[in-house]
Design a protein around this motif. Structure first.
Motif, PDB file in Angstrom:
ATOM      1  N   HIS A 250       1.590  14.552  34.857  1.00 44.72           N
ATOM      2  CA  HIS A 250       2.127  12.645  34.890  1.00 44.72           C
ATOM      3  C   HIS A 250       1.808  12.688  36.221  1.00 44.72           C
ATOM      4  O   HIS A 250       2.361  12.569  37.396  1.00 44.72           O
TER       5      HIS A 250
ATOM      6  N   GLY B 242       3.287   8.640  37.842  1.00 41.11           N
ATOM      7  CA  GLY B 242       3.302   7.329  37.931  1.00 41.11           C
ATOM      8  C   GLY B 242       3.774   7.184  36.596  1.00 41.11           C
ATOM      9  O   GLY B 242       4.400   7.988  35.101  1.00 41.11           O
ATOM     10  N   ASP B 243       3.057   6.345  35.655  1.00 43.63           N
ATOM     11  CA  ASP B 243       3.050   5.525  33.826  1.00 43.63           C
ATOM     12  C   ASP B 243       2.407   6.691  33.591  1.00 43.63           C
ATOM     13  O   ASP B 243       2.049   6.470  32.063  1.00 43.63           O
TER      14      ASP B 243
ATOM     15  N   SER C 183      -3.667   7.170  30.125  1.00 45.45           N
ATOM     16  CA  SER C 183      -2.514   6.016  29.213  1.00 45.45           C
ATOM     17  C   SER C 183      -2.845   6.331  27.776  1.00 45.45           C
ATOM     18  O   SER C 183      -3.636   6.328  27.024  1.00 45.45           O
TER      19      SER C 183
END
Length: 676
Positions: A533, A535-536, A550
């Motif tokens: 992972h 951040g987003d 992502s």
């Protein structure tokens, strides 16, 4: 102004009722996609439909679509769809005025056609006499010879003494083709290259013919080494009208079974088209034909690749599986034509009113495994997603997601038909549509079909019946190893699916960032993906590559961004299997769960297993016999086709676990074989 496609579509099903009292209710004596196809036209014409079904089809799509449905009996066709007496009883009970036989089963049974007439029920097909005349290939060829239709040199006599047949084959000259006189669908056919192979091929052909048609009579013809299979759609009414709706090229075949069909035939001169059409009409008139029929011709290919002479092969006295390509290029609904003619009406159009518009191609999507010699693949359709239908894309099917492909019937999933203004446009449509077709559960031939469509020979219209065999290695390559992008998408889907199950734990780890490793098993290799992972988003390490990503997952739909590239994909989870659909490609792998229980297989490699359910026809080696690699050990019959189990290497036959005549299940051990 309406487009050409809109005008073409507007004419489909346009059958004038002025001279005809149309049926109010018909019974469809068939199943699957053809039953659904007939129901569709009947509903459009306001005709009520009655379905009949076996126990295996109790919840089938065609049963749900029909206005009424009645049980016939158990799953085997002999106890259900071939029970003419039960079908006629149901027709009378339900107040049916006519019976549509579809194709296969009773569609070319003159006794059934005659029984319908005797019962006062219209048979939506030709007269019994026409079916009888064309039902025997040898008798039909004698009729065609009288009618002046060209024939391939061969023997079509009644004397079936094996020694005489061998003598005839020797006189004709090899290679020859042995064909079941009552056959069809590629069953009961053998190519024989030399005299020493004739006796064994004849015996095998006759066994298959008996099992499929109840008749082991054969005919022998000169085998053209590079032939094209071109057929003409004919239609006749009871008022003397007879037309042809042009040709279909069905040359792309595997084991004499059609794989792709198209109309019109590529590179066919107009003069040849007209000559073949005229010959087909002459054939139909010679037997007093009424209704839809197909006259099949075999055509030699010249050295320069151009079409050569054509010869009569057989006439199918029914609607063909591949009829949709004719409908797409003519704008006519052939089932509507059948109903019009069977109700006593005239043909909707005259010959001069018919014209070819554009090009159409049909692909038969089957539940079969190309990696296992195209053996039928049975099981539940766990996931089924199709390309959207339009004026250029049509899907004829009898199944839905959740249905099972049964071992009792033909394992067709669907017919995918496309249309384009030109052959090149149709090829692009077919390639795109096959790329959008998603099936999880049984194995399918979709990737194989797409490779054919993309192959230079097919794309160039240089087709003949040997195309698949000639380019076997290109069309059936070994499975390719998964790409970095495919593995990344699989890992993202797996991670997101886990987060959906345990959302509170997503991306969280005490004193550090969560890193997960996913292992996927593929026939070529075990593949590991490391996902962290960031951040987003995520960082993925795959085979030495690092990617930023992502993604979101909704059901099976995965929307991902990999190193800035947006990708739409589907990932279907079925047990341990993960199936990825992305960029028109399909990848199936096994997810290795590190916490799952595993066990070692208990069977050694020397135990040869049944690749599918079937019946042992013959044992071809003796216990204790030394055999060479590839030697035939036994013959297994499945789906009325014979499959030979061969020695995987040099070795000794230690034991057979079944005797001739016994039934076996998928995976049953057949032979104890000791490799040297």
């Amino acid at each position: 102004m309406r487009s050409k496609i809109a005008r073409r579509r507007a004419s489909v099903g346009a059958v004038s009722p002025r001279e005809t009292t149309m049926f109010n209710k018909i019974l469809i004596a068939n199943r699957g996609e053809i039953a659904c196809r007939v129901i569709k036209t009947a509903k459009a014409l306001g005709i009520a439909t009655v379905a009949v079904y076996s126990d295996a089809d109790a919840d089938a799509r065609f049963v749900k679509l029909a206005d009424e449905a009645y049980r016939l009996g158990p799953a085997p066709a002999a106890e259900s769809y071939l029970r003419a007496d039960l079908i006629l009883d149901i027709a009378k009970h339900s107040g049916t005025q006519a019976i549509h036989p579809g194709y296969g089963f009773l569609s070319e049974n003159e006794g059934f056609a005659a029984a319908c007439q005797a019962a006062g029920i219209a048979f939506i097909g030709p007269p019994a006499a026409a079916i009888a005349a064309m039902g025997s290939k040898s008798a039909a060829k004698a009729l065609m010879q009288k009618a002046g239709v060209p024939l391939v040199p061969g023997y079509h006599g009644d004397d079936q003494d094996p020694a005489l047949l061998q003598k005839q084959a020797d006189a004709i000259g090899y290679p020859v083709l042995i064909k079941a006189s009552s056959g069809g669908g590629g069953k009961g056919m053998r190519i024989v290259e030399k005299t020493e192979e004739f006796a064994a091929a004849l015996a095998s052909c006759q066994r298959e013919a008996r099992a499929s048609f109840g008749d082991d009579k054969v005919l022998i013809e000169k085998y053209l080494t590079k032939p094209r299979h071109v057929e003409i759609q004919v239609f006749a009414d009871s008022h003397g009208g007879c037309v042809y709706l042009f040709e279909r090229d069905c040359s792309v075949q595997r084991r004499h079974q059609k794989v792709l069909e198209e109309a019109p035939a590529p590179h066919l001169p107009q003069a040849t088209r007209q000559a073949m059409g005229d010959a087909a009409v002459a054939a139909a008139r010679a037997v007093g034909y009424v209704g839809a029929g197909t006259v099949e011709f075999i055509m030699d290919v010249q050295e320069n690749g151009e079409p050569g002479k054509f010869y009569f092969m057989e006439m199918n006295t029914r609607l063909q599986v591949e009829h949709p390509v004719t409908e797409m290029i003519t704008g006519q609904d052939l089932v509507a034509w059948q109903l019009q003619v069977a109700a006593g009406g005239k043909l909707p159009l005259a010959q001069e009113q018919l014209a070819i518009r554009g090009h159409a191609i049909e692909a038969r999507i089957y539940a079969e495994d190309p990696d296992k010699g195209f053996l039928p693949s049975i099981g539940t359709l766990v996931h089924l997603a199709t390309p959207p239908e339009s004026s250029s894309v049509r899907i004829d099917t009898g199944v839905e997601q959740g249905d099972a492909i049964s071992p009792f019937y033909d394992p067709m999933i669907a017919k995918l038909i496309v249309w384009g203004e030109s052959r090149e446009a149709a090829l692009r449509q077919m390639d795109a549509a096959l790329g959008q077709y998603q099936v999880v559960g049984p194995a399918t031939n979709i990737a194989f079909l797409r490779r054919i469509v993309r192959h230079r020979s097919f794309a160039g219209g240089h087709v003949d019946t040997g195309l698949i065999a000639r380019h076997h290695d290109e069309l059936l390559p070994p499975p390719a190893a998964p790409s970095v992008r495919q593995l990344a998408l699989l890992a993202l889907a797996e991670a997101l699916a886990g987060q959906q199950r345990y959302p509170a734990a997503a991306g969280w780890r005490l004193n550090g960032q969560l890193t997960r490793r996913f292992t996927f098993q593929h026939p070529q290799q075990d593949c590991e993906v490391e996902l962290s992972h960031q951040g987003d988003g995520y960082q993925l390490r795959v085979a030495g590559h690092t990617l930023a990503a992502s993604a979101t997952l909704s059901g099976n739909a995965l929307a991902a961004v990999l190193d800035g590239a947006r990708i739409q994909a589907s990932v279907v989870r079925h047990g341990a299997q993960r199936v990825l659909f992305a960029g028109g490609e399909r990848l199936a792998v096994e997810f290795i769960d590190p916490y799952a229980f595993t066990e070692t297989g208990v069977h050694g490699e020397t135990h040869l297993k049944a690749p599918m359910p079937g019946r042992v026809v013959a044992l071809l080696a003796a216990i204790g016999e030394k055999v060479a690699k590839g030697s035939p050990l036994l013959i297994l019959e499945a789906m009325k086709m014979e499959h030979t189990i061969t020695a995987p290497g040099d070795g000794v036959v230690q034991d057979f676990y079944f005797e001739a005549g016994e039934q076996v299940n998928d995976g049953d051990e057949l032979v104890d074989f000791a490799a040297e």
